[in-house]
Design a protein around this motif. Sequence first.
Motif, PDB file in Angstrom:
ATOM      1  N   LYS A 343       0.840  -1.048  -0.110  1.00 39.67           N
ATOM      2  CA  LYS A 343       0.023   0.022  -0.154  1.00 39.67           C
ATOM      3  C   LYS A 343       0.854   1.048   0.127  1.00 39.67           C
ATOM      4  CE  LYS A 343      -3.555  -2.329   2.821  1.00 39.67           C
ATOM      5  NZ  LYS A 343      -4.094  -3.198   1.898  1.00 39.67           N
ATOM      6  N   CYS A 344       1.876   0.932   0.728  1.00 39.69           N
ATOM      7  CA  CYS A 344       2.977   2.297   0.875  1.00 39.69           C
ATOM      8  C   CYS A 344       3.596   2.555  -0.521  1.00 39.69           C
ATOM      9  CB  CYS A 344       3.925   1.854   1.806  1.00 39.69           C
ATOM     10  SG  CYS A 344       4.428   3.247   2.578  1.00 39.69           S
ATOM     11  N   ILE A 345       4.003   1.459  -1.290  1.00 39.45           N
ATOM     12  CA  ILE A 345       4.692   1.909  -2.514  1.00 39.45           C
ATOM     13  C   ILE A 345       3.545   2.383  -3.652  1.00 39.45           C
ATOM     14  CG2 ILE A 345       5.391   0.485  -4.776  1.00 39.45           C
ATOM     15  CD1 ILE A 345       7.571   0.703  -2.459  1.00 39.45           C
ATOM     16  N   ILE A 346       2.407   1.982  -3.523  1.00 32.61           N
ATOM     17  CA  ILE A 346       1.308   2.643  -4.237  1.00 32.61           C
ATOM     18  C   ILE A 346       1.199   4.132  -3.884  1.00 32.61           C
ATOM     19  CG2 ILE A 346      -1.121   2.640  -4.763  1.00 32.61           C
ATOM     20  CD1 ILE A 346      -1.246  -0.432  -4.350  1.00 32.61           C
ATOM     21  N   GLN A 347       1.213   4.503  -2.617  1.00 36.20           N
ATOM     22  CA  GLN A 347       0.717   5.931  -2.249  1.00 36.20           C
ATOM     23  C   GLN A 347       2.074   6.719  -2.570  1.00 36.20           C
ATOM     24  OE1 GLN A 347      -1.709   7.365  -1.018  1.00 36.20           O
ATOM     25  NE2 GLN A 347      -2.748   5.438  -1.691  1.00 36.20           N
ATOM     26  N   ILE A 368      -2.674  13.155  -0.412  1.00 37.86           N
ATOM     27  CA  ILE A 368      -1.717  11.894  -1.004  1.00 37.86           C
ATOM     28  C   ILE A 368      -0.820  11.965   0.350  1.00 37.86           C
ATOM     29  CG2 ILE A 368      -0.032  11.491  -2.428  1.00 37.86           C
ATOM     30  CD1 ILE A 368      -1.988  12.678  -4.683  1.00 37.86           C
ATOM     31  N   PHE A 369      -0.209  13.127   0.581  1.00 39.64           N
ATOM     32  CA  PHE A 369       0.806  13.209   1.434  1.00 39.64           C
ATOM     33  C   PHE A 369       0.530  12.554   2.880  1.00 39.64           C
ATOM     34  CE2 PHE A 369       3.187  15.023   5.130  1.00 39.64           C
ATOM     35  CZ  PHE A 369       4.533  14.840   4.720  1.00 39.64           C
ATOM     36  N   GLN A 370      -0.659  13.051   3.422  1.00 43.33           N
ATOM     37  CA  GLN A 370      -1.219  12.309   4.772  1.00 43.33           C
ATOM     38  C   GLN A 370      -1.504  10.714   4.678  1.00 43.33           C
ATOM     39  OE1 GLN A 370      -4.635  14.674   5.161  1.00 43.33           O
ATOM     40  NE2 GLN A 370      -3.856  15.567   6.927  1.00 43.33           N
ATOM     41  N   LYS A 371      -1.820  10.173   3.477  1.00 39.40           N
ATOM     42  CA  LYS A 371      -2.100   8.827   3.419  1.00 39.40           C
ATOM     43  C   LYS A 371      -0.556   8.212   3.323  1.00 39.40           C
ATOM     44  CE  LYS A 371      -6.149   8.496   0.488  1.00 39.40           C
ATOM     45  NZ  LYS A 371      -6.543   7.983  -0.824  1.00 39.40           N
ATOM     46  N   THR A 372       0.283   8.712   2.503  1.00 41.77           N
ATOM     47  CA  THR A 372       1.673   8.340   2.472  1.00 41.77           C
ATOM     48  C   THR A 372       2.541   8.177   3.952  1.00 41.77           C
ATOM     49  OG1 THR A 372       1.879   9.258   0.112  1.00 41.77           O
ATOM     50  CG2 THR A 372       3.655   8.341   0.901  1.00 41.77           C
ATOM     51  N   ALA A 373       2.396   9.352   4.190  1.00 44.14           N
ATOM     52  CA  ALA A 373       2.992   9.654   5.888  1.00 44.14           C
ATOM     53  C   ALA A 373       2.421   8.644   6.695  1.00 44.14           C
ATOM     54  CB  ALA A 373       2.808  11.030   6.232  1.00 44.14           C
ATOM     55  N   LEU A 374       1.177   8.376   6.912  1.00 46.80           N
ATOM     56  CA  LEU A 374       0.561   7.596   7.692  1.00 46.80           C
ATOM     57  C   LEU A 374       1.115   6.114   7.534  1.00 46.80           C
ATOM     58  CD1 LEU A 374      -2.951   8.902   8.159  1.00 46.80           C
ATOM     59  CD2 LEU A 374      -1.368   8.421   9.757  1.00 46.80           C
ATOM     60  N   LEU A 375       1.044   5.577   6.118  1.00 45.04           N
ATOM     61  CA  LEU A 375       1.689   4.407   5.995  1.00 45.04           C
ATOM     62  C   LEU A 375       3.283   4.224   6.221  1.00 45.04           C
ATOM     63  CD1 LEU A 375      -0.475   3.713   2.563  1.00 45.04           C
ATOM     64  CD2 LEU A 375      -0.663   2.440   4.670  1.00 45.04           C
ATOM     65  N   VAL A 376       3.786   5.131   5.986  1.00 42.36           N
ATOM     66  CA  VAL A 376       5.280   5.154   6.194  1.00 42.36           C
ATOM     67  C   VAL A 376       5.455   5.138   7.720  1.00 42.36           C
ATOM     68  CG1 VAL A 376       7.533   6.433   6.251  1.00 42.36           C
ATOM     69  CG2 VAL A 376       6.014   6.053   4.214  1.00 42.36           C
TER      70      VAL A 376
ATOM     71  N   GLN B 105      -9.959   7.525   9.768  1.00 38.54           N
ATOM     72  CA  GLN B 105     -10.243   6.104   9.715  1.00 38.54           C
ATOM     73  C   GLN B 105      -8.721   5.325   9.517  1.00 38.54           C
ATOM     74  OE1 GLN B 105     -13.616   4.632   7.402  1.00 38.54           O
ATOM     75  NE2 GLN B 105     -12.499   2.552   7.229  1.00 38.54           N
ATOM     76  N   LEU B 106      -8.136   5.821   8.495  1.00 38.14           N
ATOM     77  CA  LEU B 106      -6.832   5.272   8.204  1.00 38.14           C
ATOM     78  C   LEU B 106      -5.838   5.459   9.393  1.00 38.14           C
ATOM     79  CD1 LEU B 106      -4.938   4.000   5.980  1.00 38.14           C
ATOM     80  CD2 LEU B 106      -4.371   6.316   5.333  1.00 38.14           C
ATOM     81  N   ALA B 107      -5.631   6.461   9.962  1.00 41.44           N
ATOM     82  CA  ALA B 107      -4.930   6.535  11.154  1.00 41.44           C
ATOM     83  C   ALA B 107      -5.300   5.644  12.192  1.00 41.44           C
ATOM     84  CB  ALA B 107      -4.890   8.088  11.602  1.00 41.44           C
ATOM     85  N   LEU B 108      -6.572   5.626  12.466  1.00 38.47           N
ATOM     86  CA  LEU B 108      -6.701   4.477  13.457  1.00 38.47           C
ATOM     87  C   LEU B 108      -6.853   3.076  13.065  1.00 38.47           C
ATOM     88  CD1 LEU B 108      -8.635   4.791  16.442  1.00 38.47           C
ATOM     89  CD2 LEU B 108     -10.652   4.296  14.752  1.00 38.47           C
ATOM     90  N   GLY B 109      -7.090   2.815  11.947  1.00 39.02           N
ATOM     91  CA  GLY B 109      -6.620   1.569  11.229  1.00 39.02           C
ATOM     92  C   GLY B 109      -5.353   1.014  11.570  1.00 39.02           C
ATOM     93  N   LEU B 110      -4.357   1.955  11.028  1.00 38.66           N
ATOM     94  CA  LEU B 110      -3.129   1.502  11.101  1.00 38.66           C
ATOM     95  C   LEU B 110      -2.427   1.408  12.309  1.00 38.66           C
ATOM     96  CD1 LEU B 110      -1.680   3.687   7.984  1.00 38.66           C
ATOM     97  CD2 LEU B 110      -1.920   1.111   8.298  1.00 38.66           C
TER      98      LEU B 110
END
Lengths: 413, 143
Positions: A343-347, A368-376, B105-110
Amino acid sequence: MYSEKLENLINHALADGVLTGKEKQVLLRNAEAEGIDPDEFEMVLEARLYEKTNKKAKDKNYDKFESLIEEIKSSFPINGLIATKKGGVFDNFHNKITGRQAYLDYKEAKQLKTDSEAKYKECSEKTAEIQRGLNQSIEEYGRRKLETLKRTLGVFLSYLQRMEQKYKESYYELMDGCDFPKAYVVELGQLNMNNNELLKTAITTGGFTYAAVAGVPTAVMAGVTAIGAASTGTSISLLSGAAKINAIMAWLGGGTLAAGGGGIAAGTVVLAGITYTVTGVVAIAATGLMASSIMAKKLTQAQTYSSEVEIACEKMETSWVAMDGIKQRVNELMDITMNVYDKCIIQLSYLEPIVADFNTQSKEHVLIFQKTALLVKSMSELAKTPLFGDDMNLSKDSEAIVTKTRKILNTEL
Amino acid sequence: MNKHVDKLINQGVDLGIQQLQGHINPVNTFNELLTLYKDVSVTIETEKTKRVQIIAEKEAKIETIRAQRDFFMEYLKKTFDERSTNFSKLFEVIDDALENNNIQQLALGLDSLNKLAAESPFKVIADINMLQNALENKTEFEF
């Protein structure tokens, strides 16, 4: 030796076991007539007389002994039957007195020893095989962990550097706005640095295993350098997953033998002396009885050894279950890491094109930044996650390993 | 028969015969033999008892070890099954959040994912004493 006539005369004279004076005179006269030296003849005659009388005494004693044995047989009747039946009293007596009991016990003891050694060898080899497989899994997980972190965190931080250069003063405001405070960015920077150090030296230092078991350290300390510097020696063995796994096995009881538990070692020493030796043989019956007594004790020692082996093998089987549990844990963390990594690679692929023109006012860019940052961030947390939690209260040995490892890393695991 | 034992017994036989050949009073020998026989019989019986005891103790220990192992296996199976289900559910939450751009939701899930991953699946059996107590008290664990 002499003429037939002279031999016949000698036999007749000695037939009753006594040589009279007259008999001796007749024999000497005939011997002289045949040209035999009288002194030599007299010597031969005495020897033949002694031989004859001694044999008689021997036969007499044998007869008495045989009658004693018969007496013993008739002295132990069972239910009216003479106890010569197999397993009867006389049979037992016979077994002990002749040494047959010793032989039976010896045979059983030897068989027990052989069987036990084979069983222990088989269990040990299987344990070692499972452990090798587990260590490979742990190492592979460690390798994946370090590599995926480099491809995600490393890349993400390089994007941040580019954004920092562009935004200068307002960069940290941007990070705060994305719930990415400066302190955390610094921590991630250190994590990435340690990760890269581990990756560089992992093959020669066991860093993959360390990363899997203990997690990638975040602190700015000499820990990673220590890992890198110690290509051989104690520190690496302390950091290796095998040491920790051994400790867990010891905790479970399965590894005590591998770690030098006394059971088998003691048993081996005891049984090294199983070769039967008796120096003080006195007589036929005493020999059999003594052998029976010694071999009964040897059989007990063999039984002790056999029991220790069986218990040890049971413990080893428990350690197989434990290792299977550890392997499941490795697979669990591997699956989660790879899932988040994908998922991180995609983001990151979404973020990369907008880094150069990143617009803090653009909802899409920020999203996009937030999603990537959270996954990283999630990847980073997973990288720091140890294989076993701090709540796992291991044995004293493993605690010592953790303490020493902490000392080396100068950080918390 | 083992050559060594065979040889020793034969030596004993020879010596015994030599002694019987005019040097031993058969009646005395018989009496001495019976005394020795009695002593050896006691030793043999004592050793038999010891062996029975060793086997009984071994079986008791093995039973305990197997009970621990069975408990451990059962615990691991249920724990990992439960964790696997929970991880799957959390990934569903995360995928849904990514698809719907729901950052909270993403933050909570992760966060939940990381917390669950960090939680050791072995924590309940961390203390072997607790396991032993559980076995001795026949405690039933809810998973």
